[in-house]
Design a protein around this motif. Structure first.
Motif, PDB file in Angstrom:
ATOM      1  N   ALA A 145      -2.142  -8.923  -4.655  1.00 56.39           N
ATOM      2  CA  ALA A 145      -1.124 -10.260  -4.260  1.00 56.39           C
ATOM      3  C   ALA A 145       0.008  -9.950  -5.726  1.00 56.39           C
ATOM      4  N   ALA A 146      -0.267  -9.243  -7.089  1.00 55.05           N
ATOM      5  CA  ALA A 146      -0.006  -8.883  -7.709  1.00 55.05           C
ATOM      6  C   ALA A 146       1.316  -7.880  -7.439  1.00 55.05           C
ATOM      7  N   LEU A 147       0.808  -6.653  -6.558  1.00 46.93           N
ATOM      8  CA  LEU A 147       1.796  -5.705  -6.102  1.00 46.93           C
ATOM      9  C   LEU A 147       2.884  -6.643  -5.039  1.00 46.93           C
ATOM     10  N   ARG A 148       2.521  -7.635  -4.140  1.00 43.66           N
ATOM     11  CA  ARG A 148       3.588  -9.022  -3.748  1.00 43.66           C
ATOM     12  C   ARG A 148       4.538  -9.341  -4.321  1.00 43.66           C
ATOM     13  N   THR A 149       3.766  -9.745  -5.266  1.00 41.19           N
ATOM     14  CA  THR A 149       4.196 -10.684  -5.941  1.00 41.19           C
ATOM     15  C   THR A 149       5.350 -10.277  -7.013  1.00 41.19           C
ATOM     16  N   THR A 188      -0.640  -5.420 -15.602  1.00 45.36           N
ATOM     17  CA  THR A 188       0.414  -4.075 -16.628  1.00 45.36           C
ATOM     18  C   THR A 188       1.244  -3.492 -15.936  1.00 45.36           C
ATOM     19  N   VAL A 189       1.583  -2.356 -14.967  1.00 43.72           N
ATOM     20  CA  VAL A 189       2.331  -1.743 -14.141  1.00 43.72           C
ATOM     21  C   VAL A 189       3.767  -2.779 -14.223  1.00 43.72           C
ATOM     22  N   ALA A 190       3.134  -4.374 -13.646  1.00 47.99           N
ATOM     23  CA  ALA A 190       4.347  -4.871 -13.646  1.00 47.99           C
ATOM     24  C   ALA A 190       4.858  -5.727 -14.745  1.00 47.99           C
ATOM     25  N   ASP A 191       3.923  -5.766 -16.019  1.00 49.80           N
ATOM     26  CA  ASP A 191       4.097  -5.927 -17.282  1.00 49.80           C
ATOM     27  C   ASP A 191       6.024  -5.371 -17.476  1.00 49.80           C
ATOM     28  N   LEU A 192       5.728  -3.972 -17.532  1.00 50.90           N
ATOM     29  CA  LEU A 192       6.172  -2.579 -17.965  1.00 50.90           C
ATOM     30  C   LEU A 192       7.303  -2.763 -17.812  1.00 50.90           C
ATOM     31  N   VAL A 193       6.804  -3.085 -16.243  1.00 50.66           N
ATOM     32  CA  VAL A 193       8.571  -2.784 -15.311  1.00 50.66           C
ATOM     33  C   VAL A 193       9.173  -3.518 -15.684  1.00 50.66           C
ATOM     34  N   GLU A 194       8.366  -4.741 -15.511  1.00 45.81           N
ATOM     35  CA  GLU A 194       9.460  -6.082 -16.539  1.00 45.81           C
ATOM     36  C   GLU A 194      10.378  -6.171 -17.725  1.00 45.81           C
ATOM     37  N   ILE A 236       3.027   7.236 -11.652  1.00 43.74           N
ATOM     38  CA  ILE A 236       1.917   6.039 -11.980  1.00 43.74           C
ATOM     39  C   ILE A 236       0.830   5.964 -10.908  1.00 43.74           C
ATOM     40  N   ALA A 237       0.050   6.188 -11.001  1.00 44.90           N
ATOM     41  CA  ALA A 237      -0.931   6.502  -9.730  1.00 44.90           C
ATOM     42  C   ALA A 237      -2.587   7.296 -10.014  1.00 44.90           C
ATOM     43  N   ALA A 238      -3.464   6.875  -9.037  1.00 44.24           N
ATOM     44  CA  ALA A 238      -4.199   8.159  -9.169  1.00 44.24           C
ATOM     45  C   ALA A 238      -4.739   9.496  -8.796  1.00 44.24           C
ATOM     46  N   THR A 239      -5.632   9.876  -9.145  1.00 47.19           N
ATOM     47  CA  THR A 239      -5.772  10.921  -9.221  1.00 47.19           C
ATOM     48  C   THR A 239      -7.041  11.855  -8.046  1.00 47.19           C
ATOM     49  N   ASP A 240      -6.384  13.247  -7.453  1.00 45.05           N
ATOM     50  CA  ASP A 240      -7.692  13.147  -6.484  1.00 45.05           C
ATOM     51  C   ASP A 240      -8.313  14.817  -7.245  1.00 45.05           C
ATOM     52  N   PRO A 241      -9.310  14.727  -7.595  1.00 47.31           N
ATOM     53  CA  PRO A 241      -9.471  16.031  -7.849  1.00 47.31           C
ATOM     54  C   PRO A 241      -9.091  16.668  -7.196  1.00 47.31           C
ATOM     55  N   SER A 242      -9.091  17.464  -5.719  1.00 51.06           N
ATOM     56  CA  SER A 242      -9.243  18.463  -4.942  1.00 51.06           C
ATOM     57  C   SER A 242      -7.404  18.703  -4.843  1.00 51.06           C
ATOM     58  N   LEU A 246      -3.016   1.301  -7.712  1.00 50.42           N
ATOM     59  CA  LEU A 246      -3.260   0.331  -8.377  1.00 50.42           C
ATOM     60  C   LEU A 246      -4.343  -0.787  -7.944  1.00 50.42           C
ATOM     61  N   PRO A 247      -5.617  -0.378  -7.997  1.00 45.38           N
ATOM     62  CA  PRO A 247      -6.548  -0.597  -7.584  1.00 45.38           C
ATOM     63  C   PRO A 247      -6.726  -2.169  -7.738  1.00 45.38           C
ATOM     64  N   THR A 248      -7.225  -2.701  -9.310  1.00 43.67           N
ATOM     65  CA  THR A 248      -7.378  -3.764  -9.614  1.00 43.67           C
ATOM     66  C   THR A 248      -6.651  -4.511 -10.271  1.00 43.67           C
ATOM     67  N   ALA A 249      -6.565  -5.519 -10.543  1.00 40.85           N
ATOM     68  CA  ALA A 249      -5.477  -6.446 -10.575  1.00 40.85           C
ATOM     69  C   ALA A 249      -5.598  -6.549 -12.095  1.00 40.85           C
TER      70      ALA A 249
END
Length: 299
Positions: A125-129, A89-95, A9-15, A81-84
């Motif tokens: 903040a979401a990453l940490r908590t 959303t990913v935190a919800d799925l993990v939970e 689950i990550a960003a994609t680098d076109p290179s 995960l660039p935005t809150a």
């Protein structure tokens, strides 16, 4: 026969050098079937700075749910995960679907090599908590470690070890911090010109240890952090396969701290090999390029 599987689950680098592309190459190189969910597209802006073009939370959720509904996943690597909205959303799925994600490796990405900020304060903040306490392994650089703890960046390996141990106290079974450090104070005129050195430390239930650095940062290679965290996830996926096949006793008890050390050490060795075999590569038009994930395909 079901192969070991891992989700990125990550960003994609076109290179193809970093992020999700590096993850999938790492999974394949280590014999793991990879699935993917894109969180952002990394593209240059008008000033040439590479920044994330984000996807909506519904698209991120839809991708992850589609994978989990179709593929049995042994391990998951979570990257940028660039935005809150994306982080929550990913935190919800993990939970809610933790049992379906396998071992979770959280690679906290907050800035790129040029120190361009890639995440919002709310996302951090979401990453940490919410995500850090649920990760089995945390992988981060010195900057990210400092941000997660709300303090200054470590200047030496001793401080980095201390930060790794305190981050582990927040939930992960193991913490890997990797990056360049200035081992001397900037106001020390005699040594002010000393070059920063790369350090890799791991905190685990038995304390904190240093691993052999790989040289990727000094060479300016792209995708080193993603490759390390993806290799950790891939090794956990392979352990899950051993467990299914009744062969786990040959490598130790699942979840034991020595297994975590073995997994992370093996992943760091794989990264070092991809770095060593990339020095002669000329993939990009100029400058340093990607690490060499093709090493396991060489004759």
């Amino acid at each position: 026969m079901r192969p070991p599987t891992a989700l990125s689950i990550a960003a994609t680098d076109p290179s193809g050098a970093d992020g999700l592309s590096a993850d999938l190459k790492t999974f394949t190189a280590l014999g793991v079937y990879g699935a993917a969910a894109v969180t952002a597209l990394m593209l240059p802006d008008d000033d040439g700075d590479v920044r994330p073009r984000t996807l909506g939370a519904d698209l991120v959720r839809g991708q992850v749910e589609a994978v989990l509904d179709e593929v049995e996943i042994d391990a998951t690597r979570i990257g940028l995960l660039p935005t809150a909205a994306a982080a929550e959303t990913v935190a919800d799925l993990v939970e809610t679907r933790a049992d379906e994600l396998g071992r979770i490796v959280l690679d906290v990405v907050m800035a790129n090599e040029e120190q361009t900020v890639l995440v919002t304060a709310e996302a951090a903040a979401a990453l940490r908590t919410r995500l850090l306490p649920r990760a089995h392994v945390l992988v981060a650089g010195p900057l990210e470690a400092a941000q997660l703890l709300g303090e200054a960046v470590a200047r030496d390996e001793l401080a980095l070890r201390d930060q790794a141990e305190r981050l582990r106290a927040l939930g992960p079974a193991a913490v890997v911090l990797r990056g360049e450090l200035g081992d001397v104070e900037a106001d020390d005129a005699e040594d002010a010109d000393d070059e920063p050195e790369t350090h890799v430390v791991i905190a685990h239930p038995g304390g904190a240890d240093a691993l052999q650095a790989d040289g990727g940062i000094e060479l300016g290679l792209r995708g080193t952090a993603a490759t390390l965290s993806a290799a950790i996830a891939a090794q956990y996926a392979r352990i899950a396969q051993f467990d299914r096949e009744g062969e786990l006793g040959e490598i130790g008890r699942r979840g034991a701290s020595d297994d975590d050390l073995t997994v992370i050490g093996s992943a760091q060795e794989f990264l070092a090999s991809t770095v060593d075999n990339a020095e002669e590569w000329e993939v990009f038009h100029g400058g340093a390029g990607p690490v060499n994930h093709l090493i396991t395909l060489a004759e």
